[in-house]
Enzyme design. Sequence first.
Site, PDB file in Angstrom:
ATOM      1  N   LYS A 170       0.861  -1.194   0.000  1.00 18.34           N
ATOM      2  CA  LYS A 170       0.000   0.000   0.000  1.00 18.34           C
ATOM      3  C   LYS A 170       0.897   1.244   0.000  1.00 18.34           C
ATOM      4  O   LYS A 170       1.461   1.611   1.020  1.00 18.34           O
ATOM      5  CB  LYS A 170      -0.915   0.057   1.219  1.00 18.34           C
ATOM      6  CG  LYS A 170      -2.001   1.121   1.012  1.00 18.34           C
ATOM      7  CD  LYS A 170      -2.405   1.873   2.257  1.00 18.34           C
ATOM      8  CE  LYS A 170      -1.546   3.036   2.653  1.00 18.34           C
ATOM      9  NZ  LYS A 170      -1.571   4.219   1.765  1.00 18.34           N
ATOM     10  N   GLU A 245       9.389   0.933  11.232  1.00 21.20           N
ATOM     11  CA  GLU A 245      10.483   1.876  10.932  1.00 21.20           C
ATOM     12  C   GLU A 245       9.873   3.263  11.082  1.00 21.20           C
ATOM     13  O   GLU A 245       9.144   3.715  10.211  1.00 21.20           O
ATOM     14  CB  GLU A 245      10.995   1.676   9.498  1.00 21.20           C
ATOM     15  CG  GLU A 245      11.431   0.260   9.159  1.00 21.20           C
ATOM     16  CD  GLU A 245      12.771  -0.100   9.779  1.00 21.20           C
ATOM     17  OE1 GLU A 245      13.525   0.815  10.164  1.00 21.20           O
ATOM     18  OE2 GLU A 245      13.059  -1.302   9.889  1.00 21.20           O
ATOM     19  N   CYS A 279      13.785  10.620   7.522  1.00 22.54           N
ATOM     20  CA  CYS A 279      13.581  10.116   8.881  1.00 22.54           C
ATOM     21  C   CYS A 279      14.857  10.190   9.719  1.00 22.54           C
ATOM     22  O   CYS A 279      14.812  10.471  10.904  1.00 22.54           O
ATOM     23  CB  CYS A 279      13.093   8.678   8.823  1.00 22.54           C
ATOM     24  SG  CYS A 279      14.132   7.630   7.800  1.00 22.54           S
ATOM     25  N   GLU A 377       9.811  15.528  16.090  1.00 25.40           N
ATOM     26  CA  GLU A 377      10.217  15.430  14.687  1.00 25.40           C
ATOM     27  C   GLU A 377       9.449  16.472  13.881  1.00 25.40           C
ATOM     28  O   GLU A 377       8.218  16.436  13.823  1.00 25.40           O
ATOM     29  CB  GLU A 377       9.915  14.024  14.158  1.00 25.40           C
ATOM     30  CG  GLU A 377      10.418  13.812  12.762  1.00 25.40           C
ATOM     31  CD  GLU A 377      10.052  12.435  12.196  1.00 25.40           C
ATOM     32  OE1 GLU A 377       8.904  12.008  12.365  1.00 25.40           O
ATOM     33  OE2 GLU A 377      10.932  11.805  11.584  1.00 25.40           O
TER      34      GLU A 377
HETATM   35  P1  NAD Z   1       2.399   8.334   8.066  1.00 27.74           P
HETATM   36  O1  NAD Z   1       2.603   7.534   9.289  1.00 27.74           O
HETATM   37  O2  NAD Z   1       1.400   9.422   8.081  1.00 27.74           O
HETATM   38  O3  NAD Z   1       1.999   7.396   6.837  1.00 27.74           O
HETATM   39  C1  NAD Z   1       2.781   6.298   6.450  1.00 27.74           C
HETATM   40  C2  NAD Z   1       1.893   5.288   5.741  1.00 27.74           C
HETATM   41  O4  NAD Z   1       0.956   4.781   6.682  1.00 27.74           O
HETATM   42  C3  NAD Z   1       1.087   5.866   4.582  1.00 27.74           C
HETATM   43  O5  NAD Z   1       1.032   4.933   3.529  1.00 27.74           O
HETATM   44  C4  NAD Z   1      -0.291   6.050   5.211  1.00 27.74           C
HETATM   45  O6  NAD Z   1      -1.330   6.012   4.263  1.00 27.74           O
HETATM   46  C5  NAD Z   1      -0.353   4.861   6.141  1.00 27.74           C
HETATM   47  N1  NAD Z   1      -1.321   4.971   7.250  1.00 27.74           N
HETATM   48  C6  NAD Z   1      -1.864   6.093   7.781  1.00 27.74           C
HETATM   49  N2  NAD Z   1      -2.723   5.758   8.774  1.00 27.74           N
HETATM   50  C7  NAD Z   1      -2.721   4.406   8.869  1.00 27.74           C
HETATM   51  C8  NAD Z   1      -3.388   3.467   9.719  1.00 27.74           C
HETATM   52  N3  NAD Z   1      -4.232   3.855  10.665  1.00 27.74           N
HETATM   53  N4  NAD Z   1      -3.134   2.152   9.559  1.00 27.74           N
HETATM   54  C9  NAD Z   1      -2.245   1.738   8.623  1.00 27.74           C
HETATM   55  N5  NAD Z   1      -1.589   2.575   7.786  1.00 27.74           N
HETATM   56  C10 NAD Z   1      -1.819   3.900   7.908  1.00 27.74           C
HETATM   57  O7  NAD Z   1       3.850   8.868   7.675  1.00 27.74           O
HETATM   58  P2  NAD Z   1       4.259   9.809   6.467  1.00 27.74           P
HETATM   59  O8  NAD Z   1       3.811  11.194   6.781  1.00 27.74           O
HETATM   60  O9  NAD Z   1       3.853   9.194   5.178  1.00 27.74           O
HETATM   61  O10 NAD Z   1       5.855   9.699   6.540  1.00 27.74           O
HETATM   62  C11 NAD Z   1       6.627  10.460   7.388  1.00 27.74           C
HETATM   63  C12 NAD Z   1       7.033   9.672   8.618  1.00 27.74           C
HETATM   64  O11 NAD Z   1       7.705   8.474   8.214  1.00 27.74           O
HETATM   65  C13 NAD Z   1       8.024  10.411   9.476  1.00 27.74           C
HETATM   66  O12 NAD Z   1       7.707  10.233  10.823  1.00 27.74           O
HETATM   67  C14 NAD Z   1       9.349   9.725   9.144  1.00 27.74           C
HETATM   68  O13 NAD Z   1      10.337   9.847  10.133  1.00 27.74           O
HETATM   69  C15 NAD Z   1       8.914   8.327   8.961  1.00 27.74           C
HETATM   70  N6  NAD Z   1       9.896   7.567   8.195  1.00 27.74           N
HETATM   71  C16 NAD Z   1      10.652   6.613   8.820  1.00 27.74           C
HETATM   72  C17 NAD Z   1      11.631   5.925   8.113  1.00 27.74           C
HETATM   73  C18 NAD Z   1      12.469   4.847   8.743  1.00 27.74           C
HETATM   74  O14 NAD Z   1      13.094   4.080   8.004  1.00 27.74           O
HETATM   75  N7  NAD Z   1      12.527   4.744  10.048  1.00 27.74           N
HETATM   76  C19 NAD Z   1      11.832   6.230   6.771  1.00 27.74           C
HETATM   77  C20 NAD Z   1      11.046   7.204   6.173  1.00 27.74           C
HETATM   78  C21 NAD Z   1      10.075   7.869   6.886  1.00 27.74           C
END
Ligand code: NAD
Length: 473
Positions: A170, A245, A279, A377
């Site tokens: 997804k 992650e 991240c 963050e």
């Molecule tokens: P997000 O958590 O808003 O969304 C990530 C994904 O989760 C999207 O595909 C979203 O549609 C989905 N999602 C949202 N609500 C959900 C739910 N209730 N159940 C299941 N899936 C759901 O994050 P974002 O804004 O897309 O990305 C930014 C975040 O990602 C930052 O916090 C960043 O640090 C983190 N990140 C971490 C890493 C790592 O490797 N640790 C890498 C990249 C980004």
Amino acid sequence: MREYLKFYIDGQWVDPVTPQSAEVINPATEDVSGTISLGSPADVDKAVAAARAAFASYSQMSVKDRLDLLEAIQAEYLKREEELGEAVMEEMGAPRALACGFHTLLGKGHLGTAIEVLKEFKFEEQRGVTMIRKEPIGVVGMITPWNWPMNQTCVKVFPALATGCTMVLKPPQLAPYSAQLLAEIIDAAGVPKGVFNMIQGKGSVIGEALSKHEDVDMISFTGSEPVGVQIQKDAADTVKRVALELGGKSPWIVLDDDGLAEHVAGATAGMMGNSGQTCSAGSRLLVPNARMDEAKKVAAEAANGVTVGDPKGNFAMGPVVSKSQYNIIQQYIEKGIEEGGELIAGGPGRPEGLEKGWYVKPTVFVGTNDMVIAREEIFGPVLVMIGYDDLDDAIAIANDSMFGLGGYVSGKDLDTCRDLARKMRTGAIWINGAFDFHAPFGGYKRSGNGREWGEMGFEEYLETKSIIGFEPA
Ligand code: NAD
């Protein structure tokens, strides 16, 4: 205008069970750049059923055949690399050179690494009377973020394919294009039907349905900490494995030596890369208090030197991904000012001359580690510089965070760098800008519990089986 209305399920491009679509906005122009379909739990059921059916034979496919498949994907990927870069530029606003450069290179790197690791990986090991076997965990639900779309997708999909898992991906709703192209690449490479499936849609619908699904064995999630917590709760009733992650607030320690100016400039420019939406970005820059005046001057110059503009032009930084991300970052900048941070570059509002598009000024504060801007963050081009008295103080500040994703040490004395790296409570530390596709990547503390990249990225997708008496005593 892009139109991606079909999902990839069971080796076919299919319509959603219930048609529903959403517009995708180009963050550089605020205009609609295309349309995608939004899936429903019924689409998830279809995709999971396809992945479950394919698992029986795919999990038994030989390593040689899986290697051939990954190499076929590699050939297709190389043909469409430029196109992937353009998609990344359009979906999340990375400048063309970055989107067609490091973004797609990361995807390609994870693919090449999966091939290298698979050639050597030991799936069976005899220990005394026991055979220890590593077997694919089963059907994996993959939920990815928008910030490094190719990296986050490829670091999951290729190790999972290499280890014999089947999957449902997804992609993020904000940046759905590159994943759509990746599905086309996987299709063209001849991956057996049902092994890889992809459904676009809302996290709260598709992500939740995958997390709660009885027939999904594992969720691999990259994204924010609150969503990671929710997924773990949703997955609890089915006792599936959940690899998280999550976010970070990574410290970057610069040593007190004659390389300080170069390191502060590099760390500041690095923070602004990808508009600060990384991240593991080094968002807390720790410099010796005795050198703070010099560090301030260098950091301000470096931030002011970061050019901001249209991703299609020759600029170092594009917009941030969306209006809502822009607003969150602006609130943090206001908060930093309100709580007494010293603003030495950037600040509120858009850069001069950029009235349209979600552009943010490269911003640097000097502050303390107890400020909100140093603890939460921000996920934008906002750096907080913090002074330390001595190296013990630097470590105490570095480790005083709820996160533990990345860490950086820059300095001439390698022994000191190594000592600091050993003492930092984070999953990865980069010394003097080194890079390694085989180094495990993941977080301590609230930054998650998974490890991706290289050989450890394979372990995530494997179960361990003991066959006792495989050899007689
Ligand atoms: P997000 O958590 O808003 O969304 C990530 C994904 O989760 C999207 O595909 C979203 O549609 C989905 N999602 C949202 N609500 C959900 C739910 N209730 N159940 C299941 N899936 C759901 O994050 P974002 O804004 O897309 O990305 C930014 C975040 O990602 C930052 O916090 C960043 O640090 C983190 N990140 C971490 C890493 C790592 O490797 N640790 C890498 C990249 C980004």
